[in-house]
Design a protein around this motif. Structure first.
Motif, PDB file in Angstrom:
ATOM      1  N   GLN A  15       0.818  -1.207   0.000  1.00  0.00           N
ATOM      2  CA  GLN A  15       0.000   0.000   0.000  1.00  0.00           C
ATOM      3  C   GLN A  15       0.852   1.256   0.000  1.00  0.00           C
ATOM      4  O   GLN A  15       0.461   2.274  -0.554  1.00  0.00           O
ATOM      5  CB  GLN A  15      -0.937  -0.005   1.211  1.00  0.00           C
ATOM      6  N   LEU A  16       2.024   1.186   0.616  1.00  0.00           N
ATOM      7  CA  LEU A  16       2.931   2.335   0.604  1.00  0.00           C
ATOM      8  C   LEU A  16       3.355   2.656  -0.827  1.00  0.00           C
ATOM      9  O   LEU A  16       3.459   3.829  -1.208  1.00  0.00           O
ATOM     10  CB  LEU A  16       4.152   2.051   1.472  1.00  0.00           C
ATOM     11  N   ILE A  17       3.581   1.623  -1.628  1.00  0.00           N
ATOM     12  CA  ILE A  17       3.929   1.830  -3.038  1.00  0.00           C
ATOM     13  C   ILE A  17       2.813   2.577  -3.754  1.00  0.00           C
ATOM     14  O   ILE A  17       3.044   3.533  -4.507  1.00  0.00           O
ATOM     15  CB  ILE A  17       4.204   0.475  -3.716  1.00  0.00           C
ATOM     16  N   VAL A  18       1.559   2.150  -3.511  1.00  0.00           N
ATOM     17  CA  VAL A  18       0.413   2.783  -4.160  1.00  0.00           C
ATOM     18  C   VAL A  18       0.255   4.230  -3.701  1.00  0.00           C
ATOM     19  O   VAL A  18       0.034   5.137  -4.508  1.00  0.00           O
ATOM     20  CB  VAL A  18      -0.874   1.988  -3.873  1.00  0.00           C
ATOM     21  N   VAL A  19       0.389   4.453  -2.387  1.00  0.00           N
ATOM     22  CA  VAL A  19       0.213   5.802  -1.843  1.00  0.00           C
ATOM     23  C   VAL A  19       1.299   6.738  -2.354  1.00  0.00           C
ATOM     24  O   VAL A  19       1.024   7.882  -2.740  1.00  0.00           O
ATOM     25  CB  VAL A  19       0.208   5.754  -0.301  1.00  0.00           C
ATOM     26  N   LEU A  20       2.547   6.265  -2.387  1.00  0.00           N
ATOM     27  CA  LEU A  20       3.645   7.106  -2.866  1.00  0.00           C
ATOM     28  C   LEU A  20       3.501   7.427  -4.354  1.00  0.00           C
ATOM     29  O   LEU A  20       3.921   8.498  -4.810  1.00  0.00           O
ATOM     30  CB  LEU A  20       4.985   6.413  -2.609  1.00  0.00           C
ATOM     31  N   ALA A  21       2.931   6.509  -5.110  1.00  0.00           N
ATOM     32  CA  ALA A  21       2.746   6.750  -6.542  1.00  0.00           C
ATOM     33  C   ALA A  21       1.517   7.593  -6.838  1.00  0.00           C
ATOM     34  O   ALA A  21       1.408   8.154  -7.941  1.00  0.00           O
ATOM     35  CB  ALA A  21       2.635   5.407  -7.280  1.00  0.00           C
ATOM     36  N   SER A  22       0.609   7.706  -5.893  1.00  0.00           N
ATOM     37  CA  SER A  22      -0.660   8.399  -6.145  1.00  0.00           C
ATOM     38  C   SER A  22      -0.489   9.856  -6.563  1.00  0.00           C
ATOM     39  O   SER A  22      -1.177  10.310  -7.494  1.00  0.00           O
ATOM     40  CB  SER A  22      -1.562   8.302  -4.909  1.00  0.00           C
ATOM     41  N   PRO A  23       0.388  10.650  -5.909  1.00  0.00           N
ATOM     42  CA  PRO A  23       0.560  12.037  -6.378  1.00  0.00           C
ATOM     43  C   PRO A  23       1.025  12.127  -7.831  1.00  0.00           C
ATOM     44  O   PRO A  23       0.701  13.097  -8.530  1.00  0.00           O
ATOM     45  CB  PRO A  23       1.616  12.606  -5.416  1.00  0.00           C
ATOM     46  N   VAL A  24       1.773  11.139  -8.293  1.00  0.00           N
ATOM     47  CA  VAL A  24       2.191  11.116  -9.698  1.00  0.00           C
ATOM     48  C   VAL A  24       1.009  10.743 -10.583  1.00  0.00           C
ATOM     49  O   VAL A  24       0.757  11.382 -11.622  1.00  0.00           O
ATOM     50  CB  VAL A  24       3.345  10.109  -9.890  1.00  0.00           C
ATOM     51  N   LEU A  25       0.261   9.712 -10.169  1.00  0.00           N
ATOM     52  CA  LEU A  25      -0.870   9.248 -10.984  1.00  0.00           C
ATOM     53  C   LEU A  25      -1.958  10.311 -11.105  1.00  0.00           C
ATOM     54  O   LEU A  25      -2.575  10.461 -12.161  1.00  0.00           O
ATOM     55  CB  LEU A  25      -1.451   7.963 -10.374  1.00  0.00           C
ATOM     56  N   THR A  26      -2.196  11.060 -10.024  1.00  0.00           N
ATOM     57  CA  THR A  26      -3.251  12.082 -10.075  1.00  0.00           C
ATOM     58  C   THR A  26      -2.879  13.258 -10.958  1.00  0.00           C
ATOM     59  O   THR A  26      -3.750  14.064 -11.320  1.00  0.00           O
ATOM     60  CB  THR A  26      -3.569  12.603  -8.659  1.00  0.00           C
ATOM     61  N   ARG A  27      -1.599  13.375 -11.287  1.00  0.00           N
ATOM     62  CA  ARG A  27      -1.172  14.419 -12.212  1.00  0.00           C
ATOM     63  C   ARG A  27      -1.032  13.901 -13.641  1.00  0.00           C
ATOM     64  O   ARG A  27      -0.909  14.688 -14.585  1.00  0.00           O
ATOM     65  CB  ARG A  27       0.150  15.029 -11.724  1.00  0.00           C
ATOM     66  N   LEU A  28      -1.036  12.576 -13.802  1.00  0.00           N
ATOM     67  CA  LEU A  28      -1.001  11.977 -15.128  1.00  0.00           C
ATOM     68  C   LEU A  28      -2.399  11.674 -15.666  1.00  0.00           C
ATOM     69  O   LEU A  28      -2.608  11.636 -16.882  1.00  0.00           O
ATOM     70  CB  LEU A  28      -0.187  10.673 -15.104  1.00  0.00           C
ATOM     71  N   TYR A  29      -3.334  11.435 -14.747  1.00  0.00           N
ATOM     72  CA  TYR A  29      -4.697  11.069 -15.132  1.00  0.00           C
ATOM     73  C   TYR A  29      -5.693  12.060 -14.536  1.00  0.00           C
ATOM     74  O   TYR A  29      -5.488  12.577 -13.438  1.00  0.00           O
ATOM     75  CB  TYR A  29      -5.038   9.657 -14.645  1.00  0.00           C
ATOM     76  N   SER A  30      -6.778  12.271 -15.242  1.00  0.00           N
ATOM     77  CA  SER A  30      -7.824  13.197 -14.793  1.00  0.00           C
ATOM     78  C   SER A  30      -8.790  12.493 -13.850  1.00  0.00           C
ATOM     79  O   SER A  30      -8.849  11.247 -13.822  1.00  0.00           O
ATOM     80  CB  SER A  30      -8.590  13.737 -15.998  1.00  0.00           C
ATOM     81  N   PRO A  31      -9.579  13.258 -13.070  1.00  0.00           N
ATOM     82  CA  PRO A  31     -10.610  12.624 -12.240  1.00  0.00           C
ATOM     83  C   PRO A  31     -11.579  11.765 -13.052  1.00  0.00           C
ATOM     84  O   PRO A  31     -12.032  10.720 -12.562  1.00  0.00           O
ATOM     85  CB  PRO A  31     -11.321  13.828 -11.607  1.00  0.00           C
ATOM     86  N   ALA A  32     -11.899  12.170 -14.278  1.00  0.00           N
ATOM     87  CA  ALA A  32     -12.810  11.370 -15.099  1.00  0.00           C
ATOM     88  C   ALA A  32     -12.189  10.019 -15.462  1.00  0.00           C
ATOM     89  O   ALA A  32     -12.880   8.992 -15.492  1.00  0.00           O
ATOM     90  CB  ALA A  32     -13.169  12.134 -16.372  1.00  0.00           C
ATOM     91  N   GLN A  33     -10.871   9.995 -15.722  1.00  0.00           N
ATOM     92  CA  GLN A  33     -10.205   8.726 -16.022  1.00  0.00           C
ATOM     93  C   GLN A  33     -10.143   7.827 -14.791  1.00  0.00           C
ATOM     94  O   GLN A  33     -10.292   6.611 -14.896  1.00  0.00           O
ATOM     95  CB  GLN A  33      -8.799   8.994 -16.572  1.00  0.00           C
ATOM     96  N   PHE A  34      -9.943   8.445 -13.623  1.00  0.00           N
ATOM     97  CA  PHE A  34     -10.040   7.668 -12.384  1.00  0.00           C
ATOM     98  C   PHE A  34     -11.471   7.165 -12.191  1.00  0.00           C
ATOM     99  O   PHE A  34     -11.687   6.104 -11.603  1.00  0.00           O
ATOM    100  CB  PHE A  34      -9.612   8.508 -11.186  1.00  0.00           C
ATOM    101  N   GLY A  35     -12.437   7.925 -12.679  1.00  0.00           N
ATOM    102  CA  GLY A  35     -13.814   7.478 -12.618  1.00  0.00           C
ATOM    103  C   GLY A  35     -14.035   6.211 -13.431  1.00  0.00           C
ATOM    104  O   GLY A  35     -14.771   5.312 -13.011  1.00  0.00           O
ATOM    105  N   GLU A  36     -13.411   6.126 -14.601  1.00  0.00           N
ATOM    106  CA  GLU A  36     -13.490   4.906 -15.407  1.00  0.00           C
ATOM    107  C   GLU A  36     -12.941   3.708 -14.629  1.00  0.00           C
ATOM    108  O   GLU A  36     -13.554   2.630 -14.601  1.00  0.00           O
ATOM    109  CB  GLU A  36     -12.699   5.073 -16.702  1.00  0.00           C
ATOM    110  N   LEU A  37     -11.767   3.896 -14.008  1.00  0.00           N
ATOM    111  CA  LEU A  37     -11.171   2.816 -13.221  1.00  0.00           C
ATOM    112  C   LEU A  37     -12.076   2.424 -12.059  1.00  0.00           C
ATOM    113  O   LEU A  37     -12.269   1.226 -11.776  1.00  0.00           O
ATOM    114  CB  LEU A  37      -9.801   3.257 -12.689  1.00  0.00           C
ATOM    115  N   THR A  38     -12.648   3.421 -11.401  1.00  0.00           N
ATOM    116  CA  THR A  38     -13.503   3.152 -10.244  1.00  0.00           C
ATOM    117  C   THR A  38     -14.722   2.335 -10.638  1.00  0.00           C
ATOM    118  O   THR A  38     -15.090   1.370  -9.946  1.00  0.00           O
ATOM    119  CB  THR A  38     -13.941   4.472  -9.595  1.00  0.00           C
ATOM    120  N   LEU A  39     -15.357   2.692 -11.750  1.00  0.00           N
ATOM    121  CA  LEU A  39     -16.533   1.947 -12.189  1.00  0.00           C
ATOM    122  C   LEU A  39     -16.157   0.521 -12.598  1.00  0.00           C
ATOM    123  O   LEU A  39     -16.868  -0.432 -12.281  1.00  0.00           O
ATOM    124  CB  LEU A  39     -17.205   2.664 -13.360  1.00  0.00           C
ATOM    125  N   PHE A  40     -15.043   0.371 -13.314  1.00  0.00           N
ATOM    126  CA  PHE A  40     -14.591  -0.962 -13.729  1.00  0.00           C
ATOM    127  C   PHE A  40     -14.329  -1.844 -12.515  1.00  0.00           C
ATOM    128  O   PHE A  40     -14.772  -3.002 -12.456  1.00  0.00           O
ATOM    129  CB  PHE A  40     -13.331  -0.842 -14.581  1.00  0.00           C
TER     130      PHE A  40
END
Length: 489
Positions: free
Chosen positions: A31-56
């Motif tokens: 989980q530390l890996i995921v949390v540390l990568a999250s600030p990078v991912l949130t700047r690479l992907y938009s909230p709408a793209q995270f929405g696609e992942l969330t629904l899937f």
């Protein structure tokens, strides 16, 4: 050996504490890996793209919960190793049949579903659903086999590999959009499943011939309560997680669903996985404790330790939200920070009560477990109905959902305690003993908000207050843990 001494041995010595340490350390690293990568991912992907992942992942979560008809939960229970192997084979057969059925239904009705959710961009990713389902189901089955064999180190290793490979694929493939977010999840699950497969073979799985058809039929008959009752428990449990993102997409938009999805990823998922790590070990030990008539002592001991280590951390997080989300993840995620501040009380109760109250299957109270999971699944519907009738702010919907979920978890704790023979006042005393020192831990940050706002040296005061609170958290958790270990019974 006395009953008290036996519990102390389980919770403090090799069998329990070392197993929990192995599993939780691996889970925490993952989980530390995921949390540390999250600030990078949130700047690479938009909230709408995270929405696609969330629904899937919401749809996948519901299907995965019942893909093996819950036979995998029975794998650690039999005394006879041959019966356990039969249950593994039955689970894999059920998984294969279920995956084929989902493939057909996805081809026929998948596009209609995503159109109703106003998420047409998911059409391009529907082909990945059956693949993700089979890999997830196989991982769950092998996880329970390794649990039976006490291969907690292998389970922990698989979680680290899963997170690391997932994050690498998501970062490297960011130019492909939402497909990389989903594909990264599948790649991570595949590699984790491969590791558990090799670990299962090394443990001697199916060392002899595979079970005959007669043995498979007997295993299905003996453990028929799991598909008949636990399937509904799993379905309602997964629905309680999947329904909120689906309703956010339906009533609002993909961006709001994505903000809620980030909240789940940062707060809910780490707490759930760490709690599941404890639950995996507790479930096996609870079976043995129930046989020896000391289940109530084990439940109370585990609950108190969970409260001791988590309450200061949750209070510290509450004082930092929602501003911390904007600073860490970017200005696009302010709404997620507001969601997180409302979700924290719900997460605290889920983290501290779920592992030590997962005893209903052991006590043969399957219907009780079903009613509680059904309550959690219905809570989002009531929350969104309230929002539709009285408010239009999704943050207030999250607040209502959190309140209703807290009531369900408190009810679950009290009834599980009663079923195991634990006094409700004993459980309440656990929280009351932990509250005073936990509030002391966050006092520096509370004072900072009251007196340092507007100061020219606000950054210095914040760092000082945060560092002091963090040091107090570690110190008090350590002292309380040492005191619990030394406490006479």
């Amino acid at each position: 050996m006395t009953l008290t001494a036996r519990i102390r041995q389980w919770s403090d010595n090799n069998q329990f504490a070392h197993s929990v340490l192995a599993l939780t350390s691996g889970t925490a690293a993952a989980q530390l890996i995921v949390v540390l990568a999250s600030p990078v991912l949130t700047r690479l992907y938009s909230p709408a793209q995270f929405g696609e992942l969330t629904l899937f992942m919401s749809v996948l979560g519901v299907l995965a919960a019942i893909c093996a008809f819950r036979f995998e939960l029975a794998i650690p229970i039999p005394r006879d190793e041959r019966v356990a192997v039969s249950l593994v084979v039955v689970s894999i057969i059920a998984l294969a049949a279920f995956t084929v059925a989902v493939s057909v239904l996805s081809a026929l009705f998948g596009k209609t579903l995503v159109r109703e959710l106003s998420a047409e961009t998911l059409n391009a990713h529907l082909w990945m659903l059956p693949l993700a389902l089979f890999v997830t189901g196989l991982f769950m089955i092998l996880n329970m086999w390794c649990n039976r064999q006490n291969q907690f180190g292998e389970i922990a290793k698989s979680k680290v590999v899963q997170s690391l490979s997932m994050v690498l694929v998501q970062i490297v493939g960011s130019s492909l959009g939402g497909a990389s977010l989903i594909g990264g999840r599948i790649v991570g699950l595949f590699l984790a499943t491969f590791l558990l497969t090799t670990a299962s073979l090394r443990s001697g799985f199916a060392r002899d011939k595979l079970p005959r058809l007669k043995e498979l039929r007997k295993a299905v008959s003996d453990y028929r309560r799991f598909p008949l009752v636990q399937t509904w428990v799993g379905l309602t449990s997964s629905a309680s997680v999947a329904i909120p993102p689906l309703l956010f997409a339906w009533f609002y938009d993909l961006q709001t669903a994505g903000a809620f999805g980030l909240t789940i990823m940062i707060l809910v998922a780490p707490m759930s996985l760490i709690g599941n790590a404890v639950e995996n070990v507790f479930y096996r030990q609870a079976i043995l404790a129930h046989r020896d008539g000391v289940l109530h002592q084990l439940m109370l001991a585990v609950h108190e330790r969970l409260v001791v280590v988590s309450l200061p951390v949750f209070l510290l997080g509450f004082t930092l939200l929602p501003e911390a989300f904007t600073v860490i993840f970017g200005d696009n995620w302010e709404q997620a920070g507001v969601f997180a501040s409302f979700v924290l009380p719900w997460m605290f109760l889920q983290f501290t009560t779920t592992p030590c109250t997962n005893v209903f299957p052991i006590l043969d109270k399957h219907w009780t477990a079903l009613w509680f999971q059904l309550s959690l699944a219905v809570a989002p519907i009531f929350a969104f109905a309230f929002g539709e009738m009285f408010v239009s702010d999704p943050s207030l919907v999250v607040a209502v959902l959190s309140f209703l979920s807290c009531l369900v978890y408190l009810s679950r704790l009290s009834i599980a305690y009663k079923a195991a023979g634990v006094s409700l006042f004993s459980g309440l005393a656990v929280l009351l003993r932990a509250a005073p020192y936990s509030f002391v831990c966050v006092l520096p940050l509370v004072m900072f908000r009251g007196f340092a706002e507007g100061s020219l040296y606000i950054d210095f005061f914040f760092v000082l207050a945060f560092t002091t609170s963090l040091a107090l958290c570690f110190a008090t958790i350590w002292m309380r843990w040492i005191r619990l270990r030394a406490m006479p019974n």
